[in-house]
Write an enzyme that holds these catalytic residues in place. Structure first.
Site, PDB file in Angstrom:
ATOM      1  N   HIS B  36     -11.113   9.084   8.949  1.00 19.80           N
ATOM      2  CA  HIS B  36      -9.831   9.207   8.510  1.00 19.80           C
ATOM      3  C   HIS B  36      -9.021   8.159   8.891  1.00 19.80           C
ATOM      4  O   HIS B  36      -8.721   8.072  10.053  1.00 19.80           O
ATOM      5  CB  HIS B  36      -9.308  10.527   8.634  1.00 19.80           C
ATOM      6  CG  HIS B  36      -9.845  11.756   7.933  1.00 19.80           C
ATOM      7  ND1 HIS B  36      -9.342  12.903   8.223  1.00 19.80           N
ATOM      8  CD2 HIS B  36     -10.695  11.800   7.201  1.00 19.80           C
ATOM      9  CE1 HIS B  36     -10.207  13.897   7.675  1.00 19.80           C
ATOM     10  NE2 HIS B  36     -11.183  13.215   6.883  1.00 19.80           N
ATOM     11  N   THR B  37      -8.139   7.615   7.893  1.00 17.71           N
ATOM     12  CA  THR B  37      -7.273   6.364   8.230  1.00 17.71           C
ATOM     13  C   THR B  37      -6.067   7.198   8.624  1.00 17.71           C
ATOM     14  O   THR B  37      -5.552   8.039   8.206  1.00 17.71           O
ATOM     15  CB  THR B  37      -6.636   5.747   6.957  1.00 17.71           C
ATOM     16  OG1 THR B  37      -7.885   5.068   6.175  1.00 17.71           O
ATOM     17  CG2 THR B  37      -5.706   4.576   7.205  1.00 17.71           C
ATOM     18  N   GLN B  38      -5.518   6.592  10.138  1.00 17.14           N
ATOM     19  CA  GLN B  38      -4.411   7.326  10.803  1.00 17.14           C
ATOM     20  C   GLN B  38      -3.283   6.181  10.615  1.00 17.14           C
ATOM     21  O   GLN B  38      -2.018   6.824  10.939  1.00 17.14           O
ATOM     22  CB  GLN B  38      -4.879   7.642  11.960  1.00 17.14           C
ATOM     23  CG  GLN B  38      -5.817   9.042  12.152  1.00 17.14           C
ATOM     24  CD  GLN B  38      -5.482  10.131  11.240  1.00 17.14           C
ATOM     25  OE1 GLN B  38      -4.114  10.292  11.367  1.00 17.14           O
ATOM     26  NE2 GLN B  38      -6.260  10.719  10.707  1.00 17.14           N
TER      27      GLN B  38
END
Lengths: 240, 259
Positions: B36-38
């Protein structure tokens, strides 16, 4: 930093962009806005401002928060624009299916129940949307339904939702003085105001809300639903 | 609701439904890492867009910043989509290039029907809106603010969508810093009947202001023009900055307590 030149590593924690997003991101945003609806004996007025903002920034001054669900049913929503648009598209699609199955339009009370169910269906990842539904019921009387984000709803004579509701609701309570819902047998909740009186009252409440609420302003869109159909009006509001 | 990967036995007799108490599948698998892109890695700054007499103009610089380092200086942040639309992006560059690929596939697939129909800017914007919203629903957003400009049978179109799916249309738009610095200038100077020359001049003025005040912008820009005739994206160009403004010479003058 040196070893980061060839391969892609996250920026050093000391770098600003990294720290800014340490707090990661939010799937929600409040785009503000205020909705009001008043039910009369044979009409319903639904209004909302057209400002769309986030934080202290205005994104656009002419974004409609009002959506026509059927010939006699109008939805006004404030909150998170992306959720609101999704909700509108969902209800619109459900209404198309309903029309194919039943060869008629959904009644306003049925649409109100559908909206409640739709909101509750996402109870644990809610639509951040604060809705007011207005229109005419099966007897042709004005009806207003007011909601919270997870689907609790109630039929009322008038309501307000959104960022300016704290300013507008007490004024409506004071001016419309509808019968207490505690009275038995239940009294008529629709106001005895005439259509033009209700419109004037709504215009006044928006002018006042725009004065103090930074998320309300620019202009107001107002829809009147009565036996002869739907009429649309606009009023300019403060743009500061 | 969400897959948790917790064995059914584990859950029996448990009072708390773990699928609710833990909304993301962070710990589900021992093998695969979290994808997941944080936060973004390489980012582009503001994109500007205006309608003018004969169409739409978009403008952006060509920097790709890695944190506060200007890592890339020839990133194309304006990209033609089909024949009559241009997409401009601020935010994560790799996400933008992924979105660009999706759009190319979409346009190609559309072309292969050979029915003469093609996606207009309104439809492309709708596609982007759903794409961005869908990714945010998966808690794995495309980290961008996208600007879409286009023309379809005489109708000018200019819309924006951000990383969580919020979208709108307007006569003039700007993302990021541009919303603070360029849009007030647009509001003062924008007219429906701006000529091409006036439109470009207005954009260049705003780009220069952004270059002065937004430290991640660089003096290398592109402007895209979309008209009934099609899309033209300019060659990279530089503007002539003026550092002789009095306030630039001694910026702390009159700011008590500053050095």
């Amino acid at each position: 930093m040196a070893m980061a030149m060839g391969c892609l590593l996250p920026p050093e924690p000391s770098q600003a962009a990294y720290r800014e997003h340490q707090s990661t991101w939010s799937p929600y945003e409040n785009n503000g806005g205020t909705c009001v609806a008043i039910a009369g004996l044979d009409y319903c007025v639904i209004a909302a401002d057209t400002r769309m903002s986030v934080g202290f920034s205005i994104l656009t001054r002419e974004h409609s928060k009002i959506f026509q669900l059927s010939e006699k049913c109008i939805l006004a929503s404030s909150g998170f624009q992306a959720d609101i648009r999704t909700l509108q598209k969902h209800l619109d699609a459900r209404h198309k299916i309903y029309q194919h199955e039943h060869n008629k339009q959904m009644s306003c009370p049925a649409m109100a129940q559908l909206l409640s169910n739709t909101l509750y269906y996402k109870r644990f990842f809610p639509y951040y949307a604060f809705n007011v539904v207005g229109g005419l019921d099966n007897e042709g009387k004005g009806c207003v339904y007011t909601y919270d984000a997870v689907g609790s709803y109630e039929r009322v004579g008038y309501s307000s939702q959104g960022s300016g509701m704290q300013l507008i609701m007490p004024v409506l309570d004071n001016q419309l003085k509808s019968a207490s819902p505690l009275l038995l047998p239940a009294k008529e909740s629709a106001t005895s105001l005439t259509e033009s009186e209700a419109i004037d009252l709504i215009k006044d409440t928006f002018a006042s809300a725009a004065e103090r609420d930074i998320y309300t302003g620019d202009s107001m869109e107002l829809l009147v639903v009565n036996a002869s159909g739907i009429r649309r009006e606009y009023m300019e509001l403060k743009k500061d | 609701m969400f897959a948790t990967g917790i064995a059914e036995e584990d859950r029996k007799g448990s009072y708390v439904d773990r699928s609710i108490s833990r909304p993301c599948n962070f710990e589900i698998s021992q093998q695969s890492p979290v994808t997941h892109t944080q936060y973004p890695y390489v980012t582009g700054t503001s994109v500007l867009g205006i309608k003018y007499k004969d169409g739409v103009l978009l403008a952006a610089d060509m920097a790709g910043s890695y944190g506060s380092t200007v890592r890339y200086k020839s990133i194309h942040r304006l990209k033609a989509v089909g024949s009559h639309a241009v997409l401009g992006a601020s935010g994560e560059i790799s996400d933008f290039q992924q979105v660009t690929q999706y759009l190319d596939e979409l346009v190609l697939n559309d072309y292969m029907w050979e029915d003469g129909n093609k996606l207009g800017p309104q439809e492309i914007h709708s596609y982007l809106n759903r794409l961005m919203y869908n990714k945010r629903n998966k808690f794995d957003p495309f980290w961008n603010s996208l600007v879409l400009g286009g023309v379809e049978n005489g109708q000018k179109y200019l819309g924006v969508v951000n990383m969580i799916g919020v979208h709108y249309k307007d006569n003039h738009v700007a993302t990021g810093f541009g919303n603070h610095l360029a849009r007030p200038m647009f509001r003062n100077e924008w007219r429906e009947d701006l000529t091409l020359e006036e439109g470009v001049k207005l954009l260049e003025k705003c780009l220069l202001v952004l270059f002065y005040r937004d430290r991640s912008s660089i003096n290398k820009f592109q402007i895209a023009k979309i008209t009934e005739e099609g899309v033209v994206i300019s060659e990279p160009f530089a503007l002539k900055p003026n550092w002789d403004f009095k306030a630039f010479h001694n910026p702390t003058l009159g700011a008590d307590g500053s050095w």
